[in-house]
Design a protein around this motif. Structure first.
Motif, PDB file in Angstrom:
ATOM      1  N   ASN A   1       0.805  -1.223   0.000  1.00  0.00           N
ATOM      2  CA  ASN A   1       0.000   0.000   0.000  1.00  0.00           C
ATOM      3  C   ASN A   1       0.839   1.275   0.000  1.00  0.00           C
ATOM      4  OD1 ASN A   1       0.824  -0.172   2.667  1.00  0.00           O
ATOM      5  ND2 ASN A   1      -1.212  -0.543   3.490  1.00  0.00           N
ATOM      6  N   PHE A   2       1.844   1.407   0.867  1.00  0.00           N
ATOM      7  CA  PHE A   2       2.609   2.650   0.918  1.00  0.00           C
ATOM      8  C   PHE A   2       3.990   2.553   0.271  1.00  0.00           C
ATOM      9  CE2 PHE A   2      -0.511   4.344   3.833  1.00  0.00           C
ATOM     10  CZ  PHE A   2      -0.432   5.706   3.596  1.00  0.00           C
ATOM     11  N   ASN A   3       4.518   1.346   0.091  1.00  0.00           N
ATOM     12  CA  ASN A   3       5.856   1.256  -0.487  1.00  0.00           C
ATOM     13  C   ASN A   3       5.954   1.777  -1.925  1.00  0.00           C
ATOM     14  OD1 ASN A   3       8.079   0.166   1.243  1.00  0.00           O
ATOM     15  ND2 ASN A   3       6.554  -1.419   1.668  1.00  0.00           N
ATOM     16  N   PRO A   4       5.048   1.394  -2.841  1.00  0.00           N
ATOM     17  CA  PRO A   4       5.175   1.925  -4.205  1.00  0.00           C
ATOM     18  C   PRO A   4       5.075   3.446  -4.298  1.00  0.00           C
ATOM     19  CG  PRO A   4       3.843  -0.057  -4.225  1.00  0.00           C
ATOM     20  CD  PRO A   4       4.046   0.307  -2.782  1.00  0.00           C
ATOM     21  N   PRO A   5       4.078   4.106  -3.680  1.00  0.00           N
ATOM     22  CA  PRO A   5       4.053   5.578  -3.788  1.00  0.00           C
ATOM     23  C   PRO A   5       5.227   6.246  -3.088  1.00  0.00           C
ATOM     24  CG  PRO A   5       2.319   4.805  -2.316  1.00  0.00           C
ATOM     25  CD  PRO A   5       2.868   3.607  -3.002  1.00  0.00           C
ATOM     26  N   ALA A   6       5.695   5.664  -1.974  1.00  0.00           N
ATOM     27  CA  ALA A   6       6.869   6.231  -1.310  1.00  0.00           C
ATOM     28  C   ALA A   6       8.085   6.148  -2.215  1.00  0.00           C
ATOM     29  CB  ALA A   6       7.137   5.504   0.011  1.00  0.00           C
TER      30      ALA A   6
END
Length: 234
Positions: free
Chosen positions: A174-179
């Motif tokens: 959930n947050f790794n790709p956009p980060a």
């Protein structure tokens, strides 16, 4: 371009400086870049701003950087599992910019896509909206949120090839790709690095174009909240 490095310290060499903004992937203790966080702690860099969903727990993940007072500001959605995070915030030692989870994820994604800002209804009429531009669309009020562009992104993937094409597992996605997308430089730690062509192209969650440096390492599988029921007697 060589992307695979021997360890976290080597992968971060030349990238850290006081006062920088770091985007960190993960959700609670799931999919956090624990090896890179530990290397940042050992570097002694200070006055860091960190954009992350939360700060993990007191003795693990970003909590390790709060413990040494290396973080001066958090841009995040949740404080609850980290007592030191709450203590520093409530005592005025730590600046906190609250973001709804979806807004934070979109701010990171927007920054990675070159989008300077976007309007959302989330937060309208709350403290989240204070000081932000308001605009009406079709009779509804929206607030302007700015995209995040970080000096450095640190993320963790399950598998990646040597060019940085990566696969994340379950909640870690959930947050790794956009980060990863929003960092001017992205360093990724991986459980397993494979050769190009070993991964199904249709299964790739993050293209290697976003990833600049890679390390492979052993990771601790912690459970943030363990809930057990009593064994029934036979």
């Amino acid at each position: 371009m060589k992307k695979v490095f021997a360890n976290a310290t080597e992968a971060l060499d030349g990238l850290l400086h006081d006062g920088m903004l770091i985007a960190a992937g993960g959700f609670g203790l799931c999919g956090i870049p624990e090896l890179l966080i530990e290397a940042i702690r050992e570097s002694g860099v200070k006055n860091i701003s960190v954009a992350s969903n939360n700060a993990g727990v007191d003795d693990f993940g970003l909590g390790r950087l709060l413990e040494t007072r290396q973080i001066s500001k958090m841009i995040s959605s949740y404080v609850g599992e980290n007592a030191e995070f709450m203590r520093q915030y409530l005592s005025g030692e730590l600046e906190l910019e609250f973001n709804p989870q979806g807004t934070l994820a979109e701010r990171m994604r927007a920054g990675g896509c070159g989008i300077p800002g976007f309007y959302t209804k989330t937060g309208v009429g709350t403290v989240i909206a204070e000081g932000k531009d308001h605009k009406d669309f079709d009779g509804q009020t929206y607030i302007l949120e700015r995209g995040i562009v970080a000096d450095l992104a640190i993320v963790k993937a399950w598998k990646a090839d040597t060019t940085g094409n990566a696969i994340f597992r379950k909640t870690a996605r959930n947050f790794n790709p956009p980060a990863a997308m929003c960092g001017r430089v992205c360093v990724m730690e991986v459980e397993e690095i494979v050769e190009p062509g070993a991964l199904d192209p249709d299964a790739i969650h993050l293209p290697g174009i976003y990833v600049h440096r890679l390390i492979q390492g052993d990771h601790e599988k912690r459970i943030e909240q363990r809930t057990l029921r009593k064994r029934e007697e036979a």
